[in-house]
Design a protein around this motif. Structure first.
Motif, mmCIF file in Angstrom:
data_model
loop_
_atom_site.group_PDB
_atom_site.id
_atom_site.type_symbol
_atom_site.label_atom_id
_atom_site.label_comp_id
_atom_site.label_asym_id
_atom_site.label_seq_id
_atom_site.Cartn_x
_atom_site.Cartn_y
_atom_site.Cartn_z
ATOM 1 N N PRO A 130 0.836 -1.212 0.000
ATOM 2 C CA PRO A 130 0.000 0.000 0.000
ATOM 3 C C PRO A 130 0.865 1.255 0.000
ATOM 4 O O PRO A 130 1.709 1.442 0.867
ATOM 5 C CB PRO A 130 -0.825 -0.120 1.282
ATOM 6 N N ALA A 131 0.646 2.116 -0.970
ATOM 7 C CA ALA A 131 1.484 3.297 -1.158
ATOM 8 C C ALA A 131 1.431 4.202 0.062
ATOM 9 O O ALA A 131 0.356 4.484 0.603
ATOM 10 C CB ALA A 131 1.042 4.065 -2.401
ATOM 11 N N TYR A 132 2.596 4.624 0.516
ATOM 12 C CA TYR A 132 2.787 5.556 1.634
ATOM 13 C C TYR A 132 2.388 4.946 2.987
ATOM 14 O O TYR A 132 2.373 5.649 3.989
ATOM 15 C CB TYR A 132 2.040 6.871 1.399
ATOM 16 N N VAL A 133 2.075 3.643 3.005
ATOM 17 C CA VAL A 133 1.870 2.947 4.267
ATOM 18 C C VAL A 133 3.075 2.055 4.536
ATOM 19 O O VAL A 133 3.769 2.221 5.524
ATOM 20 C CB VAL A 133 0.558 2.147 4.265
ATOM 21 N N THR A 134 3.351 1.117 3.632
ATOM 22 C CA THR A 134 4.532 0.266 3.797
ATOM 23 C C THR A 134 5.653 0.604 2.835
ATOM 24 O O THR A 134 6.762 0.099 2.989
ATOM 25 C CB THR A 134 4.167 -1.219 3.619
ATOM 26 N N GLN A 135 5.406 1.395 1.819
ATOM 27 C CA GLN A 135 6.462 1.758 0.870
ATOM 28 C C GLN A 135 6.100 3.054 0.159
ATOM 29 O O GLN A 135 4.921 3.415 0.056
ATOM 30 C CB GLN A 135 6.684 0.662 -0.175
ATOM 31 N N CYS A 136 7.126 3.733 -0.313
ATOM 32 C CA CYS A 136 6.904 4.805 -1.273
ATOM 33 C C CYS A 136 6.707 4.166 -2.645
ATOM 34 O O CYS A 136 7.248 3.100 -2.922
ATOM 35 C CB CYS A 136 8.094 5.759 -1.300
ATOM 36 N N PRO A 137 5.937 4.780 -3.521
ATOM 37 C CA PRO A 137 5.656 4.141 -4.810
ATOM 38 C C PRO A 137 6.886 4.066 -5.709
ATOM 39 O O PRO A 137 7.856 4.807 -5.541
ATOM 40 C CB PRO A 137 4.575 5.036 -5.419
ATOM 41 N N ILE A 138 6.802 3.157 -6.670
ATOM 42 C CA ILE A 138 7.870 2.964 -7.656
ATOM 43 C C ILE A 138 7.691 4.021 -8.738
ATOM 44 O O ILE A 138 6.661 4.070 -9.410
ATOM 45 C CB ILE A 138 7.790 1.559 -8.279
ATOM 46 N N GLN A 139 8.701 4.845 -8.908
ATOM 47 C CA GLN A 139 8.609 5.921 -9.889
ATOM 48 C C GLN A 139 8.915 5.406 -11.295
ATOM 49 O O GLN A 139 9.444 4.318 -11.482
ATOM 50 C CB GLN A 139 9.566 7.050 -9.510
#
Length: 577
Positions: A130-139
């Motif tokens: 889940p974005a910004y919960v367990t990881q920053c998104p893949i750009q």
């Protein structure tokens, strides 16, 4: 979640963003390592892609030339985001105990994350997605390696994008087979078939959700539902896009049913064929027969379909349509259909056969939904026990779940209940704000200041009669990124109560990183004195996603045995690789 809850909230109310544990379990030993390489692409039928399947459980997909192109459904053409050329995406098949390594490379202009829905992620929180919960998104142009081990799970799961609305096209099955030599607790099916229910928009879904977030109104609904990516013959200009399941007479097929729709709970049935429910959310249940089932977004179910003993002189539709209790906002009130064909039928003879359709409940049949939920019971055998926390729970939460409002930004026109308000989803009157730094990252590096606070309320601030008219006209909610911290191995009970503020409606919720037991549910207001007395603590159904009944409540229990992170974990450079 009903469409009107989406603005200013996550598309599922992600409870992992409120509940964090703080200890570390013992080391995990994997039996097998399976490697997958995903390349996130913008796909059309004209795109060029080579996929190589290599032995020893290595699945490698190598894109040669990726470009913006077009896909057509309902006589309307658009570009879509997908994985490895496929819509729905590729089926990943692993076994219980396997270590799964997935390298995701992002070639599109959107930020990407993938969530492995229902996987417990024991000591692998970085891989949850889940974005910004367990990881920053893949750009764009970057890669990320998801690395996790399947511990104590088998059944039907799925993966999907977990940022914005990209999961409208970015999803696929994740099948976990039992360990070698471990049979199903029911007769071995002749064949297993994934059936993925989804949605199709003619419009750009990112534009749809962007407009809804700016206006604070419910997003525009889909133009069609789909079965395995195909809308089927009940929609205009869609006969050629129909999922067809060819079957033999006298056989048992296991339908691995997945609801990958963004917002809608769905009824599902196969005309003139009973189905037996044997599994929900990757957990075996006491089998029972059904003509129709109901499945919430994010839920899965394994269904045994027994074909007729001899070849019938008919063809049959499998159909799905929404169960909706929403009074605010709209929903796609159409029906998707696929076809069940017996194998002897040629194309010409099939067209001449009568086509039989199932009878589905009415769109707002809350009675059917409640009766179906009561039929679900864990298998609760020595081999597959129901490990529900018994006795008094150490931590209790009472969550009111429903709609509220936020003020419209200055110089903007909003589409909430009034022109100067926006709809907002809230739990205990708190509407979640997605942080700019991933919560797990902030926790690991001890930089939570300004990212989140640890004061999420265990009870609503002002109790009232939740299922009747609200006590006043003030529907305003507070915003914040607020968490509740749980010590490791805490026994937890959460009661989720729907509210009638701006209208009662059903709210599907998914708990990341945990399974839970549904120990009770009912209509009206939860009664702390009387309802816990009749909780099922013997064989309650175990799930990872549940619908809070419209105008009612649901109680769940789980053990907080899936930790976050602390200083004892190996030092790493961070979650982005």
């Amino acid at each position: 979640m009903a469409s009107s809850l989406l603005p200013l909230s996550l598309s599922f109310l992600i409870m992992v963003s409120y509940l964090m544990t703080i200890a570390v379990p013992s080391a995990i030993v994997a039996e097998q390592i399976r490697h997958f390489e995903f390349n996130v692409l913008v796909y059309s039928a004209l795109g060029c892609l080579i996929c190589a399947l290599v032995m020893h459980y290595i699945y490698v997909c190598v894109p040669l030339q990726v470009q913006m192109a077009k896909v057509t459904r309902l006589c309307s053409t658009k570009s879509i985001v997908t994985v490895n050329k496929q819509f729905p995406g590729p089926e990943l098949i692993v076994r219980e105990g396997d270590r799964v390594v997935v390298k995701v490379t992002n070639h599109v202009t959107y930020n990407i994350t993938l969530h492995w829905h229902g996987i417990r992620q024991l000591r692998s929180g970085w891989a949850d997605g889940p974005a910004y919960v367990t990881q920053c998104p893949i750009q764009t142009g970057r890669s990320y390696v998801y690395d996790f081990t399947i511990i104590g799970q088998r059944g039907t799961f799925f993966w999907h994008a977990h940022i914005s609305w990209l999961r409208a096209t970015l999803y696929g099955p994740l099948i976990i087979l039992p360990k070698i030599g471990v049979p199903y607790p029911f007769p071995e099916p002749y064949k297993e078939v994934p059936i993925i229910l989804g949605e199709w928009w003619k419009a750009d879904t990112e534009a749809v959700i962007s407009q809804a977030l700016q206006s604070g109104g419910g997003p525009n609904v889909s133009d069609a539902y789909t079965i395995n990516g195909l809308p089927g013959p009940l929609y205009n200009c869609s006969d050629q896009d129909t999922f067809k399941l060819k079957v033999k007479a006298g056989k048992t097929y296991m339908l691995r049913l997945i609801n990958a729709a963004l917002n809608d709970e769905l009824f599902f049935s196969v005309a003139d064929h009973k189905i037996t429910v044997v599994d929900v959310d990757g957990v075996y249940v006491k089998p029972f027969d059904a003509d129709v089932i109901i499945i919430t977004p994010g839920q899965t179910s394994n269904l045994l379909l027994r074909t007729k003993p001899s070849y019938p002189n008919a063809a049959f539709l499998m159909e799905a349509r929404p169960y909706s209790t929403a009074r605010r906002g709209t929903y796609d009130n159409t029906t998707v259909a696929g076809e069940l064909e017996y194998e002897y039928q040629t194309a010409a003879s099939h067209k001449a056969l009568p086509l039989r359709a199932p009878t589905l409940p009415a769109f707002k049949d809350t009675s059917f939904a409640a009766k179906f939920a009561r039929k679900l019971r864990s298998l609760a055998t020595p081999l597959f026990p129901a490990r529900v926390p018994r006795g008094d729970a150490v931590r209790r939460f009472f969550f009111t779940v429903g709609l509220g409002t936020l003020p419209c930004p200055a110089n903007a026109t909003c589409q909430g209940p009034t022109n100067d308000t926006m709809f907002a989803a809230a739990i205990n009157n708190i509407s979640f704000v997605t942080p700019a730094t991933a919560l797990l990252q902030a926790h690991y590096f001890k930089r939570s200041r300004g990212v989140y606070t640890q004061d999420f309320p265990e009870l609503p601030a002002a109790p009232f009669d939740y299922t009747e008219a609200p006590p006043n006209d003030n529907t305003a909610v507070k915003i914040g990124t607020r968490l509740a911290v749980l010590p490791f191995n805490t026994s937890v009970e959460v009661v989720m109560q729907d509210t009638n503020i701006l209208g009662a409606e059903s709210h599907p919720l998914h708990l990341h990183g945990f399974n839970f037991f549904v120990v009770g549910q009912g209509s009206g207001n939860f009664d702390q004195d009387n309802h816990p007395v009749v909780f099922n603590l013997v064989d309650p159904v175990e799930r990872n996603t549940v619908g809070v009944p419209a105008g009612g409540w649901v109680a769940i229990r789980f053990l907080a045995d899936n930790p976050g992170t602390n200083s004892k974990l190996p030092k790493i450079k961070g979650p982005i690789r």
